[in-house]
Design an enzyme around this catalytic site. Structure first.
Site, PDB file in Angstrom:
ATOM      1  N   GLU A 124      -1.769  -9.392   2.986  1.00 10.67           N
ATOM      2  CA  GLU A 124      -1.721 -10.032   4.312  1.00 10.67           C
ATOM      3  C   GLU A 124      -3.095 -10.436   4.819  1.00 10.67           C
ATOM      4  O   GLU A 124      -3.215 -11.361   5.636  1.00 10.67           O
ATOM      5  CB  GLU A 124      -1.037  -9.104   5.319  1.00 10.67           C
ATOM      6  CG  GLU A 124      -1.792  -7.836   5.689  1.00 10.67           C
ATOM      7  CD  GLU A 124      -1.498  -6.644   4.811  1.00 10.67           C
ATOM      8  OE1 GLU A 124      -1.703  -5.498   5.255  1.00 10.67           O
ATOM      9  OE2 GLU A 124      -1.072  -6.857   3.650  1.00 10.67           O
ATOM     10  N   HIS A 133      -3.548  -5.121   0.036  1.00  8.44           N
ATOM     11  CA  HIS A 133      -3.081  -5.708   1.296  1.00  8.44           C
ATOM     12  C   HIS A 133      -3.173  -7.236   1.229  1.00  8.44           C
ATOM     13  O   HIS A 133      -4.158  -7.825   1.679  1.00  8.44           O
ATOM     14  CB  HIS A 133      -3.917  -5.199   2.469  1.00  8.44           C
ATOM     15  CG  HIS A 133      -3.686  -3.765   2.803  1.00  8.44           C
ATOM     16  ND1 HIS A 133      -2.771  -3.358   3.749  1.00  8.44           N
ATOM     17  CD2 HIS A 133      -4.234  -2.623   2.306  1.00  8.44           C
ATOM     18  CE1 HIS A 133      -2.772  -2.039   3.835  1.00  8.44           C
ATOM     19  NE2 HIS A 133      -3.654  -1.569   2.960  1.00  8.44           N
ATOM     20  N   GLU A 181      -0.877  13.450  -0.213  1.00 12.13           N
ATOM     21  CA  GLU A 181      -1.148  13.175   1.192  1.00 12.13           C
ATOM     22  C   GLU A 181      -0.164  13.919   2.079  1.00 12.13           C
ATOM     23  O   GLU A 181      -0.496  14.289   3.206  1.00 12.13           O
ATOM     24  CB  GLU A 181      -1.068  11.668   1.462  1.00 12.13           C
ATOM     25  CG  GLU A 181      -1.357  11.285   2.893  1.00 12.13           C
ATOM     26  CD  GLU A 181      -1.295   9.791   3.153  1.00 12.13           C
ATOM     27  OE1 GLU A 181      -1.671   9.369   4.274  1.00 12.13           O
ATOM     28  OE2 GLU A 181      -0.871   9.036   2.255  1.00 12.13           O
ATOM     29  N   CYS A 219       0.828  -1.196   0.000  1.00 13.21           N
ATOM     30  CA  CYS A 219       0.000   0.000   0.000  1.00 13.21           C
ATOM     31  C   CYS A 219       0.876   1.265   0.000  1.00 13.21           C
ATOM     32  O   CYS A 219       1.430   1.629  -1.028  1.00 13.21           O
ATOM     33  CB  CYS A 219      -0.978  -0.028   1.172  1.00 13.21           C
ATOM     34  SG  CYS A 219      -2.351   1.136   0.989  1.00 13.21           S
TER      35      CYS A 219
END
Length: 565
Positions: free
Chosen positions: A523, A521, A410, A386
């Site tokens: 995971e 993601h 950001e 990410c």
């Protein structure tokens, strides 16, 4: 007044007392795994008393990671345990918070659904909780509901009242209360103390709930005298006072609970288990853990403290270690401490691979960029997740392409070279509208499962052994397509894109043995009995690098060894 449906489903309610983090999530997940191993259809659910509507706005350092489901719900990390242990995908109905309950009730009141009634905790709030518990229960044999927080917390009272009512509605033979309590061990006296657990049970009894099974968590084994004392003062049969001792690895816990008869006691109460538990895959996992000999060290460079902030990442690494029969050691580095390239190099020189996980905000970004640069220049295996992908793009533009001010909106909205930004900041209005409609983005984030097309022959293709995958996302910033050509000239390979080719999903480096970063993601989809292919490939690369470091004088010799193995 609403009544709990569920036809013939059984309900197990798990509460905890004495201290927070007593292990209710792992316990619930383990019980789900055991009942599933007996052939039962299981539904796992979390009832969280906090007033946030969901976990999406809570700092990971305070509450743990935000776990994302396929349908895009931002949830408590315990849902990750549920999925990893049971193999069953959760969804937005798998968790409800006090905030969500009250929001639903207030919305109904504003619409006039209650026909002018005075809205109260009982029955309106408790009815909303009961309706949520019963949702989807017609299709399963057992619903396991974990009540978050600690018995005695004021915000948990409506949930306790709701499950008390369910017991009356469905009957004792279809409802089971299990309470986890910490048994205190006083080191100076070398003695176990049961009084805190007794008071915890009394708090439950004050709420009208008598636990059927008492699970005693702690560091020391229970004696028969301690069990009989707890049985006497907690009004629980001695056979239903079960020891919940700590394990060296959480994936051994289902076996330890099976050994003390937990699933047999639950099945005995319900009378609906026709077969013994088939725990072959759990025994294989335990054997692989015990047989793990060699160590491999992964350096995780982040900004949040504590393992729970990156729980799924650490577990996914563990799963790959179980699969490879290697002990994966995770060394956490605070990116803020990498105040120079030399510091980053010095601190990371001991690891066999580097992982930069997801995150939000500017803090520790400079340190993560230095870690990525170190991994790229020294050919250390690297996995970015990410934010890790976004920073890998920025690092390449700054240090290879000469775009010194490349950044993300950001971190700096006024930057001229926004290599990473919200899609409305770089995509044309027409394309942006179609893209957001296609992604079903009702808000500012891309949440949940999305498909990704993988370039044939790429590292990602070899890892997945597929050209089309689906992975879970949680982000609002994308790689700016206007910089793709410059990035390709800097050696970046765009090996994974959204199926329409508009959004970058996976990047690699053509000049590196194992350098890969993903926008999603991975995971979240890893399991102890089905390790994620990207993490397997990453740990494989780390093992190769580790073996080549033995006797090597510098990273050039390590790289030459990796190339010739």
């Amino acid at each position: 007044m609403s009544r709990c449906s569920g036809k013939s489903a059984r309900f197990v309610f798990v509460t905890g007392g004495v201290v927070s983090s007593v292990g209710k999530g792992i316990f619930s997940a383990s019980l789900g795994a055991l009942l599933k191993a007996r052939g039962l259809r299981v539904l796992l659910r979390k009832l969280d008393p906090y007033i946030n509507v969901d976990s999406g706005t809570i700092r990971p350092g305070q509450h743990g990671e935000v776990f994302v489901t396929n349908d895009g719900a931002e949830t408590d990390l315990d849902l990750g345990h549920y999925e990893r242990f049971s193999g069953i995908d959760t969804n937005r109905d798998s968790v409800i918070t006090t905030g969500r309950v009250y929001m639903n009730v207030i919305s109904k009141e504003r619409r006039g659904d209650y026909l002018g009634q005075t809205i109260q905790v009982i029955p309106h709030i408790t009815d909303e909780i009961k309706e949520h518990i019963a949702k989807g229960s017609d299709d399963v044999d057992v619903v396991i509901c974990e009540i978050g927080g600690t018995v005695g917390d004021i915000e948990g009272l409506p949930f306790l009242e709701a499950i008390r009512q369910i017991r009356n509605e469905v009957g004792e033979d279809r409802c089971l209360f299990i309470h986890l309590a910490w048994i205190v061990y006083l080191e100076n006296l070398k003695e176990l103390k049961t009084k805190p657990a007794q008071h915890s049970v009394k708090e439950l009894q004050r709420a009208g709930i008598q636990p059927d099974i008492l699970v005693c968590r702690g560091d020391m084994p229970l004696t028969r005298d301690i069990k009989e004392k707890l049985s006497l003062f907690c009004n629980v049969s001695p056979d239903d006072v079960i020891e919940g001792k700590n394990a060296s690895n959480i994936y051994e816990i289902p076996l330890t609970y099976h050994a003390v008869g937990l699933d047999s006691r639950v099945c005995g109460h319900f009378g609906n288990c026709s077969s013994d538990a088939d725990l072959g895959e759990w025994e294989n996992i335990a054997n692989n853990i015990r047989e793990s000999m060699d160590n491999v060290t992964i350096g995780v460079v982040g900004k949040y403290s504590g393992m729970d902030s990156y729980r799924s990442v650490f577990e996914a690494l563990s799963h790959s270690g179980i699969f490879k029969k290697r002990k994966v050691l995770v060394e956490f580095f605070d990116g803020e401490k990498f105040d120079s390239d030399n510091t980053a190099a010095e601190m990371l020189s001991s690891v066999d691979a580097i992982l930069v996980p997801g995150g939000f905000g500017k803090r520790a970004v400079d340190g993560k960029l230095r870690a990525i640069k170190f991994a790229r220049e020294n050919k250390v295996p690297f996995l970015g997740i990410c934010l890790g992908l976004q920073l890998a793009v920025i690092e390449a533009l700054r240090n290879i392409s000469g775009v010194s001010d490349a950044n993300s909106s950001e971190f700096d909205e006024s930057c001229k070279n926004l290599a990473v930004a919200r899609i409305e900041e770089w995509m044309s209005d027409d394309k942006m509208k179609k893209c957001m409609e296609r992604l079903n983005m009702g808000g500012t984030m891309r949440l949940g499962a999305f498909s990704c097309a993988i370039k044939e022959g790429s590292l990602a293709n070899r890892a997945y052994n597929s050209c089309l995958i689906s992975e879970r996302h949680r982000h609002r910033y994308e790689v700016n397509n206007n910089y793709r050509k410059k990035l390709e000239e800097a050696g970046v390979v765009f090996s994974g894109l959204s199926v329409d080719g508009e959004l970058v999903e996976i990047i690699e480096r053509e000049d590196h043995p194992w350098f890969l970063a993903v926008q999603f993601h991975p995971e979240f989809k890893s399991r102890p009995f089905a390790a994620h292919p990207l993490f397997i490939s990453f740990v494989d690369a780390a093992c190769e690098f580790c073996a080549c470091k033995v006797g090597a004088k510098n990273y050039a010799e390590v790289l030459n060894c990796v190339r010739t193995r």
